[in-house]
Design a protein around this motif. Structure first.
Motif, PDB file in Angstrom:
ATOM      1  N   ARG A 321     -14.393 -14.420   7.146  1.00 54.02           N
ATOM      2  CA  ARG A 321     -13.588 -15.524   6.627  1.00 54.02           C
ATOM      3  C   ARG A 321     -12.224 -14.981   6.258  1.00 54.02           C
ATOM      4  N   VAL A 322     -11.195 -15.629   6.751  1.00 51.50           N
ATOM      5  CA  VAL A 322      -9.835 -15.148   6.520  1.00 51.50           C
ATOM      6  C   VAL A 322      -9.483 -15.275   5.043  1.00 51.50           C
ATOM      7  N   ASP A 323      -9.017 -14.199   4.467  1.00 51.18           N
ATOM      8  CA  ASP A 323      -8.487 -14.195   3.111  1.00 51.18           C
ATOM      9  C   ASP A 323      -6.965 -14.235   3.233  1.00 51.18           C
ATOM     10  N   GLN A 324      -6.365 -15.313   2.819  1.00 54.84           N
ATOM     11  CA  GLN A 324      -4.931 -15.510   3.029  1.00 54.84           C
ATOM     12  C   GLN A 324      -4.055 -14.710   2.076  1.00 54.84           C
ATOM     13  N   ARG A 325      -4.672 -14.100   1.065  1.00 61.07           N
ATOM     14  CA  ARG A 325      -3.862 -13.331   0.122  1.00 61.07           C
ATOM     15  C   ARG A 325      -3.268 -12.096   0.797  1.00 61.07           C
ATOM     16  N   PRO A 326      -1.969 -11.872   0.642  1.00 57.70           N
ATOM     17  CA  PRO A 326      -1.389 -10.640   1.182  1.00 57.70           C
ATOM     18  C   PRO A 326      -2.033  -9.420   0.530  1.00 57.70           C
ATOM     19  N   LEU A 327      -2.102  -8.356   1.265  1.00 54.44           N
ATOM     20  CA  LEU A 327      -2.674  -7.119   0.748  1.00 54.44           C
ATOM     21  C   LEU A 327      -1.596  -6.054   0.692  1.00 54.44           C
ATOM     22  N   THR A 328      -1.381  -5.510  -0.490  1.00 60.48           N
ATOM     23  CA  THR A 328      -0.444  -4.407  -0.609  1.00 60.48           C
ATOM     24  C   THR A 328      -1.136  -3.131  -0.150  1.00 60.48           C
ATOM     25  N   LEU A 329      -0.409  -2.313   0.570  1.00 60.60           N
ATOM     26  CA  LEU A 329      -0.970  -1.098   1.136  1.00 60.60           C
ATOM     27  C   LEU A 329      -0.314   0.137   0.528  1.00 60.60           C
ATOM     28  N   GLY A 330      -1.142   1.120   0.228  1.00 58.98           N
ATOM     29  CA  GLY A 330      -0.663   2.392  -0.271  1.00 58.98           C
ATOM     30  C   GLY A 330      -1.816   3.364  -0.350  1.00 58.98           C
ATOM     31  N   TYR A 331      -1.566   4.613  -0.028  1.00 60.95           N
ATOM     32  CA  TYR A 331      -2.623   5.607   0.087  1.00 60.95           C
ATOM     33  C   TYR A 331      -2.353   6.757  -0.881  1.00 60.95           C
ATOM     34  N   PRO A 332      -3.357   7.616  -1.117  1.00 58.56           N
ATOM     35  CA  PRO A 332      -3.126   8.739  -2.038  1.00 58.56           C
ATOM     36  C   PRO A 332      -1.846   9.487  -1.683  1.00 58.56           C
ATOM     37  N   PRO A 333      -0.957   9.672  -2.627  1.00 57.59           N
ATOM     38  CA  PRO A 333       0.321  10.337  -2.325  1.00 57.59           C
ATOM     39  C   PRO A 333       0.155  11.695  -1.662  1.00 57.59           C
ATOM     40  N   LYS A 334      -0.911  12.412  -2.004  1.00 59.36           N
ATOM     41  CA  LYS A 334      -1.123  13.748  -1.439  1.00 59.36           C
ATOM     42  C   LYS A 334      -1.355  13.712   0.063  1.00 59.36           C
ATOM     43  N   TRP A 335      -1.680  12.550   0.626  1.00 56.68           N
ATOM     44  CA  TRP A 335      -1.862  12.450   2.075  1.00 56.68           C
ATOM     45  C   TRP A 335      -0.538  12.489   2.834  1.00 56.68           C
ATOM     46  N   GLY A 336       0.547  12.234   2.143  1.00 55.37           N
ATOM     47  CA  GLY A 336       1.862  12.302   2.785  1.00 55.37           C
ATOM     48  C   GLY A 336       2.143  11.169   3.751  1.00 55.37           C
ATOM     49  N   LEU A 337       1.500  10.019   3.573  1.00 58.03           N
ATOM     50  CA  LEU A 337       1.749   8.872   4.444  1.00 58.03           C
ATOM     51  C   LEU A 337       2.969   8.097   3.945  1.00 58.03           C
ATOM     52  N   PRO A 338       3.556   7.266   4.786  1.00 56.86           N
ATOM     53  CA  PRO A 338       4.758   6.536   4.363  1.00 56.86           C
ATOM     54  C   PRO A 338       4.495   5.490   3.284  1.00 56.86           C
ATOM     55  N   LEU A 339       3.246   5.080   3.098  1.00 59.52           N
ATOM     56  CA  LEU A 339       2.898   4.092   2.080  1.00 59.52           C
ATOM     57  C   LEU A 339       2.084   4.777   0.991  1.00 59.52           C
TER      58      LEU A 339
END
Length: 351
Positions: A321-339
């Motif tokens: 079932r589609v959840d229309q709420r936007p999802l903020t994305l961010g990962y553990p800082p130690k992973w060095g990803l852009p988010l």
């Protein structure tokens, strides 16, 4: 030398008949479910990126993925994991003991609305002054209204500490772990395996939950273990492996998962997929992700390959079932990803 090679005795066969390989030095025989594993991973990740970019659906032409609920290819991208990162771990700077307490309290129930209700009624959980009464009464309120307090994602056995309701037993368990120094002892784990082994000693956790909680704790800034160091296969992953492999060549479940992670690039190149696999901003699939994908292909095969049922469940219970709420994305800082989870970004619709 690549870890995955076509067995020379098999010769050059059409793609769908490629069933025998040398994997991690062993001769293995795979089924058609094995190829669905890689297609599922690639297409589920493509859905993630399409939704994160705010594209309008439908996000896939795969009727099984379109109809049923599947987790993301990367565990940390799932909504509950993202909430854990942003609102439980990285919402503000905390010491290790508070972080461990918060992660375990959140994950035992594993429901966002349960956590938000507790915070609203009792306040932000912290080791100082933690007690069961306020939290137990808050959860009693939900149950008395006919609401659920536990997620359906995991089967949560009761630690049986003498309370009249399971959630009270779990809260009593958390308080006991805090008061006896078990939570502080977790902080001194020297590896992902040792963290897992210490969690296994907690009454009612068991191997599967202990490993899941070890991964969740390892997201925090207080642990920095490599997710490629150690893996535990859950029951769903074991079923998925049995469906993918007619013969594992003697590799056990953890060794199969490790071989899949090590050879993912090669098999993605070998497997025709509607969309090429795109990793998580440079982060390859980790052991925990490959473990989860075996759970997901176990479900997928119930519809796509019913002949491989192995006597287990014959249908996929959860409808998407589609959840229309936007999802903020961010990962553990130690992973060095852009988010980063310290400053998550809203990229588009829910994923």
């Amino acid at each position: 030398m690549p870890l995955a090679t076509r067995d020379p005795d098999q010769g050059q066969l059409p793609f769908e008949e490629n069933r025998v390989f040398r994997l991690a030095g062993r001769r293995v025989q795979v089924t058609e479910v094995f190829w669905s594993y890689w297609r599922l991973a690639a297409e589920r990740q493509a859905i993630f990126y399409r939704r994160a970019a705010g594209e309008l659906g439908p996000w896939t032409s795969d009727p099984i993925l379109a109809r049923h609920r599947f987790t993301n290819a990367y565990r940390a991208s799932d909504r509950v994991s993202q909430y854990l990162l942003h609102h439980v771990i990285y919402d503000e700077e905390r010491d290790a003991l508070d972080t461990i307490l918060r992660v375990l309290l959140f994950k035992i129930f594993n429901r966002i609305d349960t956590w938000e209700h507790l915070v609203d009624r009792v306040g932000q959980p912290a080791a100082a002054g933690f007690g069961t009464d306020g939290y137990a009464k808050a959860l009693d309120e939900l149950l008395d209204r006919g609401r659920r307090v536990y997620s359906a994602a995991y089967i949560m056995p009761s630690p049986r500490r003498g309370a009249d309701r399971k959630h009270r037993d779990h809260l009593s368990l958390v308080e006991m772990l805090l008061r006896t120094g078990v939570l502080a002892h977790l902080e001194r784990a020297s590896s992902l395996r040792s963290l897992y082994e210490r969690l296994c000693e907690v009454p009612s956790f068991g191997p599967f939950l202990a490993f899941q909680y070890a991964i969740d704790l390892n997201y925090s800034p207080h642990f920095d273990f490599d997710e490629m160091d150690f893996v535990v296969a859950g029951p769903g992953a074991v079923r998925g492996i049995r469906k993918c492999f007619a013969d594992t060549g003697g590799l056990d479940a953890a060794e199969v998962i490790a071989a899949m992670a090590d050879t993912a690039t090669e098999f993605f190149e070998m497997t025709p997929t509607p969309t090429p696999f795109r990793d998580l901003w440079g982060r390859p699939l980790q052991l925990i992700d490959c473990q989860n994908l075996f759970c997901e292909v176990d479900k997928y095969a119930r519809v796509a390959h019913p002949e491989h049922s192995l006597g287990g469940p014959g249908r996929i219970k959860q409808v998407y079932r589609v959840d229309q709420r936007p999802l903020t994305l961010g990962y553990p800082p130690k992973w060095g990803l852009p988010l980063s989870a310290q400053a998550p970004s809203c990229l588009g619709a829910a994923v």
